[in-house]
Design a protein around this motif. Sequence first.
Motif, PDB file in Angstrom:
ATOM      1  N   GLY A 107       0.761  -1.192  -0.062  1.00 25.58           N
ATOM      2  CA  GLY A 107      -0.059  -0.225   0.058  1.00 25.58           C
ATOM      3  C   GLY A 107       0.871   1.300   0.068  1.00 25.58           C
ATOM      4  O   GLY A 107       0.305   2.355  -0.449  1.00 25.58           O
ATOM      5  N   GLU A 108       2.146   1.279   0.561  1.00 22.12           N
ATOM      6  CA  GLU A 108       2.947   2.207   1.008  1.00 22.12           C
ATOM      7  C   GLU A 108       4.285   1.622   0.588  1.00 22.12           C
ATOM      8  O   GLU A 108       4.699   0.779   0.894  1.00 22.12           O
ATOM      9  N   ALA A 109       5.312   2.784  -0.069  1.00 22.38           N
ATOM     10  CA  ALA A 109       6.622   2.505  -0.085  1.00 22.38           C
ATOM     11  C   ALA A 109       7.116   3.637   0.259  1.00 22.38           C
ATOM     12  O   ALA A 109       7.094   4.755  -0.197  1.00 22.38           O
ATOM     13  N   GLU A 110       8.566   3.476   1.039  1.00 14.89           N
ATOM     14  CA  GLU A 110       9.172   4.666   1.474  1.00 14.89           C
ATOM     15  C   GLU A 110      10.658   4.481   1.399  1.00 14.89           C
ATOM     16  O   GLU A 110      11.208   3.302   1.650  1.00 14.89           O
ATOM     17  N   LEU A 111      11.363   5.832   1.112  1.00 17.04           N
ATOM     18  CA  LEU A 111      12.842   5.742   0.976  1.00 17.04           C
ATOM     19  C   LEU A 111      13.111   5.969   2.809  1.00 17.04           C
ATOM     20  O   LEU A 111      12.806   6.853   3.154  1.00 17.04           O
ATOM     21  N   HIS A 112      13.870   4.877   3.244  1.00 16.14           N
ATOM     22  CA  HIS A 112      14.369   5.006   4.528  1.00 16.14           C
ATOM     23  C   HIS A 112      15.750   5.514   4.957  1.00 16.14           C
ATOM     24  O   HIS A 112      16.642   5.007   4.242  1.00 16.14           O
ATOM     25  N   GLU A 113      16.021   6.325   6.026  1.00 19.20           N
ATOM     26  CA  GLU A 113      17.641   6.660   6.272  1.00 19.20           C
ATOM     27  C   GLU A 113      17.446   6.173   7.794  1.00 19.20           C
ATOM     28  O   GLU A 113      16.636   6.270   8.406  1.00 19.20           O
ATOM     29  N   MET A 151       5.353  -1.170   2.775  1.00 15.61           N
ATOM     30  CA  MET A 151       4.521  -1.102   4.071  1.00 15.61           C
ATOM     31  C   MET A 151       3.116  -1.427   3.598  1.00 15.61           C
ATOM     32  O   MET A 151       2.621  -1.046   2.661  1.00 15.61           O
ATOM     33  N   GLY A 152       2.238  -2.149   4.405  1.00 10.91           N
ATOM     34  CA  GLY A 152       1.008  -2.554   4.169  1.00 10.91           C
ATOM     35  C   GLY A 152       0.923  -3.688   2.846  1.00 10.91           C
ATOM     36  O   GLY A 152       0.312  -3.351   1.803  1.00 10.91           O
ATOM     37  N   LEU A 153       1.754  -4.511   2.937  1.00 13.94           N
ATOM     38  CA  LEU A 153       2.073  -5.725   2.122  1.00 13.94           C
ATOM     39  C   LEU A 153       0.605  -6.346   1.664  1.00 13.94           C
ATOM     40  O   LEU A 153      -0.063  -6.407   2.656  1.00 13.94           O
ATOM     41  N   ARG A 154       0.105  -6.483   0.900  1.00 14.45           N
ATOM     42  CA  ARG A 154      -1.015  -7.105  -0.086  1.00 14.45           C
ATOM     43  C   ARG A 154      -1.163  -8.340   0.222  1.00 14.45           C
ATOM     44  O   ARG A 154      -2.048  -9.144   0.490  1.00 14.45           O
ATOM     45  N   ASP A 155       0.118  -9.307   0.051  1.00 12.74           N
ATOM     46  CA  ASP A 155       0.160 -10.653   0.389  1.00 12.74           C
ATOM     47  C   ASP A 155       1.679 -11.171   0.810  1.00 12.74           C
ATOM     48  O   ASP A 155       2.581 -10.290   0.831  1.00 12.74           O
ATOM     49  N   PRO A 156       1.722 -12.000   1.427  1.00 13.86           N
ATOM     50  CA  PRO A 156       3.109 -12.588   2.043  1.00 13.86           C
ATOM     51  C   PRO A 156       4.026 -12.712   0.923  1.00 13.86           C
ATOM     52  O   PRO A 156       3.861 -12.914  -0.118  1.00 13.86           O
TER      53      PRO A 156
END
Length: 191
Positions: A107-113, A151-156
Amino acid sequence: MRRTPFVAVIAAVALGLAGCTSEITETGTETTAASTAGAAPIVVEDAWVKATDASGGTDHSEATGGPSSVVPNTHGGGGAMAPVFGTVRNQSNEDVRLVEVASAVSGEAELHETVSGAAGGSMMREREGGFVIPAGGELVFEPGGNHIMLMGLRDPLVDGGVASFTLTFEKAGPIGVHAAIKQPPVVDSEE
């Protein structure tokens, strides 16, 4: 057994992409977009996503080598998550800025530091403004460091599969990446 690196090669241009081919082999996926003059080639190597457990979750601290999120296996309002690792190389003569990531598997994806926390530890957060990759340089996404978080994976995400996502660069636009889904190697803490 020698492992051939997983490589996705993309040539992004301000004028647009002239053509696109994709080849899936036994050892990985290579995606190439041909371009015209003014190309800023971006290469993604060894991209992989941490496999999730049967419920679709993965422990943020274990997965990234960093601190755990408030609710293990979820992010914010819920939903399983998984980190993405690999190396993005800028083979052009100009700096490029990675500004966004998106994926149909989440559902979401982010660049993380990963940054130093107040108590001397480290903490992960979304990277505001993205990452600048210098001309001829690279950006490494690795456990315990910078990474992409789905984040908020739709399936494993099952070990041995492939997860696709899109990296968007300022001026150069979006490129597609196919990453192997796998469990990280087990590190013997006795060494």
